[in-house]
Design a protein around this motif. Structure first.
Motif, PDB file in Angstrom:
ATOM      1  N   LEU A  67      15.877  40.560  16.897  1.00 45.05           N
ATOM      2  CA  LEU A  67      15.640  40.371  15.408  1.00 45.05           C
ATOM      3  C   LEU A  67      15.402  39.287  14.862  1.00 45.05           C
ATOM      4  O   LEU A  67      14.266  39.220  14.028  1.00 45.05           O
ATOM      5  CB  LEU A  67      17.139  40.697  14.881  1.00 45.05           C
ATOM      6  N   THR A  68      15.668  38.044  15.416  1.00 44.53           N
ATOM      7  CA  THR A  68      15.505  36.883  15.086  1.00 44.53           C
ATOM      8  C   THR A  68      13.788  36.377  15.192  1.00 44.53           C
ATOM      9  O   THR A  68      13.071  36.088  14.652  1.00 44.53           O
ATOM     10  CB  THR A  68      16.198  35.519  15.608  1.00 44.53           C
ATOM     11  N   ALA A  69      13.541  36.828  16.327  1.00 42.85           N
ATOM     12  CA  ALA A  69      12.125  36.645  16.983  1.00 42.85           C
ATOM     13  C   ALA A  69      10.947  37.474  15.949  1.00 42.85           C
ATOM     14  O   ALA A  69      10.129  36.982  15.364  1.00 42.85           O
ATOM     15  CB  ALA A  69      11.817  37.105  18.407  1.00 42.85           C
ATOM     16  N   LYS A  70      11.616  38.735  15.541  1.00 44.03           N
ATOM     17  CA  LYS A  70      10.725  39.469  14.565  1.00 44.03           C
ATOM     18  C   LYS A  70      10.685  38.752  13.119  1.00 44.03           C
ATOM     19  O   LYS A  70       9.661  38.805  12.479  1.00 44.03           O
ATOM     20  CB  LYS A  70      11.135  41.164  14.556  1.00 44.03           C
ATOM     21  N   PHE A  71      11.811  38.468  12.856  1.00 45.58           N
ATOM     22  CA  PHE A  71      12.113  37.854  11.462  1.00 45.58           C
ATOM     23  C   PHE A  71      10.992  36.539  11.202  1.00 45.58           C
ATOM     24  O   PHE A  71      10.376  36.329  10.486  1.00 45.58           O
ATOM     25  CB  PHE A  71      13.502  37.391  11.311  1.00 45.58           C
ATOM     26  N   MET A  72      11.295  35.783  12.375  1.00 48.01           N
ATOM     27  CA  MET A  72      10.644  34.250  12.452  1.00 48.01           C
ATOM     28  C   MET A  72       9.187  34.751  12.389  1.00 48.01           C
ATOM     29  O   MET A  72       8.272  34.028  11.781  1.00 48.01           O
ATOM     30  CB  MET A  72      11.061  33.381  13.654  1.00 48.01           C
ATOM     31  N   THR A  73       8.636  35.581  13.090  1.00 48.37           N
ATOM     32  CA  THR A  73       6.989  35.853  13.133  1.00 48.37           C
ATOM     33  C   THR A  73       6.659  36.335  11.852  1.00 48.37           C
ATOM     34  O   THR A  73       5.507  35.919  11.365  1.00 48.37           O
ATOM     35  CB  THR A  73       6.831  37.033  14.373  1.00 48.37           C
ATOM     36  N   LEU A  74       7.543  37.031  11.254  1.00 47.75           N
ATOM     37  CA  LEU A  74       6.940  37.858   9.832  1.00 47.75           C
ATOM     38  C   LEU A  74       6.877  36.592   8.699  1.00 47.75           C
ATOM     39  O   LEU A  74       6.080  36.372   8.094  1.00 47.75           O
ATOM     40  CB  LEU A  74       7.923  38.734   9.425  1.00 47.75           C
TER      41      LEU A  74
END
Length: 191
Positions: A67-74
């Motif tokens: 979740l944090t990886a997706k959030f940070m990418t966006l």
């Protein structure tokens, strides 16, 4: 019983790292269960980011790390631009700028430079201050560290502010005196 997080909801315009750090800090007060963190995370979002979260495909997030990886990418473009120590070359005290205003500005610039060594900051600071009594005192008796330099700067700020206060007060008194003199000269003379 679960209490709502008391953090500012993330709107997508600020540093996502900072939001995650605040979220994680608050969550560790309640639980270390990362599955629960995933379920609570959308309550820390508002508008755009919340819309992004609700549109994630089902089962696309396996754990909080995903979740944090997706959030940070966006939201990576919302990270602040960090400057290098070379940015300090452009920081100079302007003519008429008070020492206090300059020191405040210099400190704000330094905060945005990652891993800035105090010696480098001090070197640039000494070169950026306009020539005057403060710089002369630094040349006569160099400081050993940034704390010592700030302490000495504070003394010169107080002197500068004291002098400016008295200049302003004296200018007002001079103006008032001239107005009284003008009033006297405009009085009709005797008979």
């Amino acid at each position: 019983m679960w209490k709502r997080l008391t953090i500012k909801p993330y709107d997508g315009s600020t540093d996502p790292d900072e939001h995650l750090n605040v979220f994680k800090t608050h969550m560790t007060l309640y639980t270390t269960d990362k599955t629960l963190w995933c379920k609570v995370f959308p309550t820390s979002l508002q508008e755009g980011p919340l819309g992004w979260f609700t549109k994630l495909p089902a089962n696309s997030v396996g754990n909080f790390k995903d979740l944090t990886a997706k959030f940070m990418t966006l939201y990576t473009t919302s990270r602040p631009h960090h400057m290098s120590s070379l940015s300090l070359l452009n920081v100079k005290q302007e003519k008429g700028e008070s020492l206090r205003a300059f020191m405040d500005w210099f400190s704000k610039v330094c905060i945005n430079i990652r891993n800035l060594m105090p010696e480098i900051a001090m070197h640039h600071l000494v070169g950026a201050i306009r020539r005057g009594r403060f710089t002369e005192s630094l040349i006569k008796r160099p400081t050993r560290n940034m704390d010592e330099l700030r302490t000495r700067a504070t003394k010169f700020m107080q002197i500068e502010e004291h002098v400016n206060y008295h200049r302003t007060h004296q200018a007002k008194a001079d103006k008032k005196g001239k107005e009284k003199e003008k009033d006297r000269s405009n009085r009709p003379g005797p008979g």
